[in-house]
Design an enzyme around this catalytic site. Structure first.
Site, PDB file in Angstrom:
ATOM      1  CE  LYS A  72      -4.256  -1.908   0.790  1.00 49.23           C
ATOM      2  NZ  LYS A  72      -4.010  -3.198   0.395  1.00 49.23           N
ATOM      3  NE  ARG A 148      -9.137  22.734  11.772  1.00 53.40           N
ATOM      4  CZ  ARG A 148      -8.985  21.916  12.913  1.00 53.40           C
ATOM      5  NH1 ARG A 148      -9.667  20.971  13.367  1.00 53.40           N
ATOM      6  NH2 ARG A 148      -8.205  22.365  13.812  1.00 53.40           N
ATOM      7  NE  ARG A 181       0.060  27.794  25.542  1.00 48.96           N
ATOM      8  CZ  ARG A 181       1.140  27.213  26.245  1.00 48.96           C
ATOM      9  NH1 ARG A 181       0.994  25.560  26.169  1.00 48.96           N
ATOM     10  NH2 ARG A 181       2.159  27.356  26.698  1.00 48.96           N
ATOM     11  NE  ARG A 182      -1.177  21.068  18.330  1.00 48.91           N
ATOM     12  CZ  ARG A 182      -2.778  20.866  18.256  1.00 48.91           C
ATOM     13  NH1 ARG A 182      -3.095  20.769  19.832  1.00 48.91           N
ATOM     14  NH2 ARG A 182      -3.214  20.388  17.346  1.00 48.91           N
ATOM     15  N   GLY A 188     -10.797  23.605  15.288  1.00 47.38           N
ATOM     16  CA  GLY A 188     -11.763  22.831  15.486  1.00 47.38           C
ATOM     17  C   GLY A 188     -12.926  23.247  16.454  1.00 47.38           C
ATOM     18  CG  ASP A 189     -12.169  22.553  20.408  1.00 44.51           C
ATOM     19  OD1 ASP A 189     -11.341  22.686  20.077  1.00 44.51           O
ATOM     20  OD2 ASP A 189     -12.747  21.486  21.168  1.00 44.51           O
ATOM     21  CB  VAL A 190     -12.151  28.010  21.528  1.00 46.35           C
ATOM     22  CG1 VAL A 190     -11.336  28.609  22.237  1.00 46.35           C
ATOM     23  CG2 VAL A 190     -12.710  28.666  20.233  1.00 46.35           C
ATOM     24  CG  ASP A 191      -9.781  22.889  23.210  1.00 47.70           C
ATOM     25  OD1 ASP A 191     -10.438  22.100  23.490  1.00 47.70           O
ATOM     26  OD2 ASP A 191      -9.119  22.944  22.347  1.00 47.70           O
ATOM     27  CG  ASN A 275      -0.983  15.575  25.453  1.00 49.16           C
ATOM     28  OD1 ASN A 275      -0.137  16.225  25.329  1.00 49.16           O
ATOM     29  ND2 ASN A 275      -2.382  15.726  25.349  1.00 49.16           N
TER      30      ASN A 275
HETATM   31  N1  DCP Z   1      -6.395  15.439  24.183  1.00 49.91           N
HETATM   32  C1  DCP Z   1      -5.906  14.457  24.495  1.00 49.91           C
HETATM   33  N2  DCP Z   1      -6.360  13.087  23.965  1.00 49.91           N
HETATM   34  C2  DCP Z   1      -7.669  13.102  23.510  1.00 49.91           C
HETATM   35  C3  DCP Z   1      -8.275  14.271  23.160  1.00 49.91           C
HETATM   36  C4  DCP Z   1      -7.651  15.566  23.693  1.00 49.91           C
HETATM   37  O1  DCP Z   1      -4.754  14.470  24.947  1.00 49.91           O
HETATM   38  N3  DCP Z   1      -8.237  12.094  23.294  1.00 49.91           N
HETATM   39  C5  DCP Z   1      -5.672  16.786  24.499  1.00 49.91           C
HETATM   40  C6  DCP Z   1      -4.819  17.246  23.492  1.00 49.91           C
HETATM   41  C7  DCP Z   1      -5.461  18.021  22.502  1.00 49.91           C
HETATM   42  C8  DCP Z   1      -6.453  18.811  23.564  1.00 49.91           C
HETATM   43  O2  DCP Z   1      -6.650  17.726  24.629  1.00 49.91           O
HETATM   44  O3  DCP Z   1      -4.679  19.127  21.867  1.00 49.91           O
HETATM   45  C9  DCP Z   1      -7.746  19.526  22.862  1.00 49.91           C
HETATM   46  O4  DCP Z   1      -8.497  18.680  22.598  1.00 49.91           O
HETATM   47  P1  DCP Z   1      -9.063  18.987  20.941  1.00 49.91           P
HETATM   48  O5  DCP Z   1     -10.045  17.770  20.791  1.00 49.91           O
HETATM   49  O6  DCP Z   1      -9.740  20.236  21.018  1.00 49.91           O
HETATM   50  O7  DCP Z   1      -7.905  19.028  19.933  1.00 49.91           O
HETATM   51  P2  DCP Z   1      -7.116  20.205  19.331  1.00 49.91           P
HETATM   52  O8  DCP Z   1      -7.525  21.560  19.870  1.00 49.91           O
HETATM   53  O9  DCP Z   1      -5.794  19.752  19.317  1.00 49.91           O
HETATM   54  O10 DCP Z   1      -7.699  20.138  17.887  1.00 49.91           O
HETATM   55  P3  DCP Z   1      -8.985  20.940  17.210  1.00 49.91           P
HETATM   56  O11 DCP Z   1      -8.444  22.127  16.382  1.00 49.91           O
HETATM   57  O12 DCP Z   1      -9.514  19.813  16.249  1.00 49.91           O
HETATM   58  O13 DCP Z   1      -9.878  21.348  18.285  1.00 49.91           O
HETATM   59 MG    MG Z   2      -9.296  22.033  20.149  1.00 49.43          MG
HETATM   60 MN    MN Z   3     -11.521  20.559  22.636  1.00 48.24          MN
END
Ligand code: DCP
Ligand code: MG
Ligand code: MN
Length: 336
Positions: A72, A148, A181-182, A188-191, A275
């Site tokens: 693949k 997004r 923050r990255r 996709g959302d605001v954390d 993580n």
């Molecule tokens: N997180 C994690 N393991 C998961 C879900 C989340 O360690 N199964 C942690 C890392 C993610 C953070 O929580 O960066 C926030 O989760 P999000 O689902 O909001 O992901 P992101 O903010 O990274 O991406 P997006 O832009 O899709 O929201």
């Molecule tokens: Mg997020």
């Molecule tokens: Mn989130």
């Protein structure tokens, strides 16, 4: 080989892993767990591989990649395409399952159940299916919640939540983590992570803040109105900036005690993949890391923890990296 090299910072095979990730989604949505797992292992190996794959043998030599997966990968390297993926994408069932698994609050199992009940469209779900309150929101706001947002909008949302928190408890820290923050261009959302440097004033904030954000008509829907995890509280919901053209956006709010701030900041900044890499590293050193604390002296028997270990104070993000013996990685470099 240093321990930190286990967390490769660039993915030299993105053109391959992106296609394989689509395959994982397809297999997950058809409940084919073993195939999904096999592809995931291959993706992890490819992401750790420091250079671009150019031969079949190179792919085959990676851990977890057998001759079929190497075929693949080789197909993608040569043609830039994966016929199996294209086949999937032209299959009706796969399309419908993808539509349904993208409903907030529905997983592959629910999507398949709906498909088997004969539902094919979101309208079918809205009018005929038995939906949880979360899934009702997920169907009603389907397009908005999948979209997004530009990071500028995430910043506006952060500011509204911060101002509301500051009005409730002066001196509060309220910051958007996750993809914002990255440094990602879209989120996709605001954390939003909230704490208070005096060590105790975070306690009264959570319920008041949620109520205040409802009073100003900023929060429109609750998905999980409070999730307790130790001393942390989490809200998952939907918000909408003022104005006729604004969209509904997913908002997560987490309130944590100040002594958990360092670990919470690392956790909520992510990425989820980063993580996992850190936790993997911890395991090899008899440590553990989660959103609450970094612990040492953890005793494991198989996957079970026999002794949960002792908390090492980590007041800052830097101290988490230092204690793990990993060079500090700025948030912009934590996507893998
Ligand atoms: N997180 C994690 N393991 C998961 C879900 C989340 O360690 N199964 C942690 C890392 C993610 C953070 O929580 O960066 C926030 O989760 P999000 O689902 O909001 O992901 P992101 O903010 O990274 O991406 P997006 O832009 O899709 O929201
Ligand atoms: Mg997020
Ligand atoms: Mn989130």
């Amino acid at each position: 080989c240093t321990q930190s090299s286990k967390v490769a910072s660039v993915n030299a095979n993105e053109h391959i892993t992106s296609k394989l990730e689509e395959m994982v989604k397809n297999y997950e949505s058809t409940n084919d767990k073993w195939r999904a797992f096999g592809y995931q292992k291959a993706i992890a190996a490819l992401k750790k591989h420091p250079k671009q794959i150019t031969t079949w043998e190179e792919a085959r030599a990676l851990p977890g990649i057998g001759s079929k997966l190497a075929d693949k990968i080789w197909e993608i390297v040569q043609s830039g395409e994966l016929r199996k993926l294209n086949e999937f994408q032209s299959n009706e069932q796969v399309h419908v399952l993808k539509l349904f698994t993208d409903v907030w609050g529905a997983g592959p199992h629910t999507a398949l159940k709906w498909y088997q009940q004969g539902f094919r469209t979101l309208e079918d779900l809205q009018t005929k299916a038995n939906l949880t309150s979360q899934q009702k929101i997920g169907v009603r706001l389907y397009n908005d919640l999948l979209d997004r947002m530009p990071r500028e909008e995430a910043r506006d949302i952060e500011n509204i939540v911060r101002e509301a928190a500051e009005a409730i408890q002066p001196g509060v820290i309220a910051q958007a983590c996750g993809s914002f923050r990255r440094g990602k261009p879209t989120c996709g959302d605001v954390d939003i992570l909230i704490t208070h440097p005096d060590g105790h004033s975070h306690k009264g904030i959570f319920a008041k803040l949620i109520q205040k954000l409802k009073d100003i008509d900023f929060l429109t829907d609750d998905l999980v109105s409070v999730e307790d995890s130790g001393n942390q509280k989490k809200y998952l919901g939907v918000c909408k900036l003022p104005g006729p053209s604004s969209k509904h956006r997913r908002l997560d709010i987490i309130v944590v005690p100040y002594d958990e701030y360092g670990c919470a900041l690392v956790y909520f900044t992510g990425s989820a993949h980063f993580n996992r890499s850190l936790r993997h590293l911890c395991k090899k050193m008899g440590m553990s890391l989660n959103e609450h604390a970094l612990r040492t002296g953890v005793v494991r028997k198989g996957t079970e923890k026999i002794f949960e270990g002792i908390v090492i104070p980590t007041p800052t993000e830097e101290s988490v990296f230092n204690t793990l013996g990993v060079p500090f990685r700025p948030p912009e470099e934590r996507d893998h």
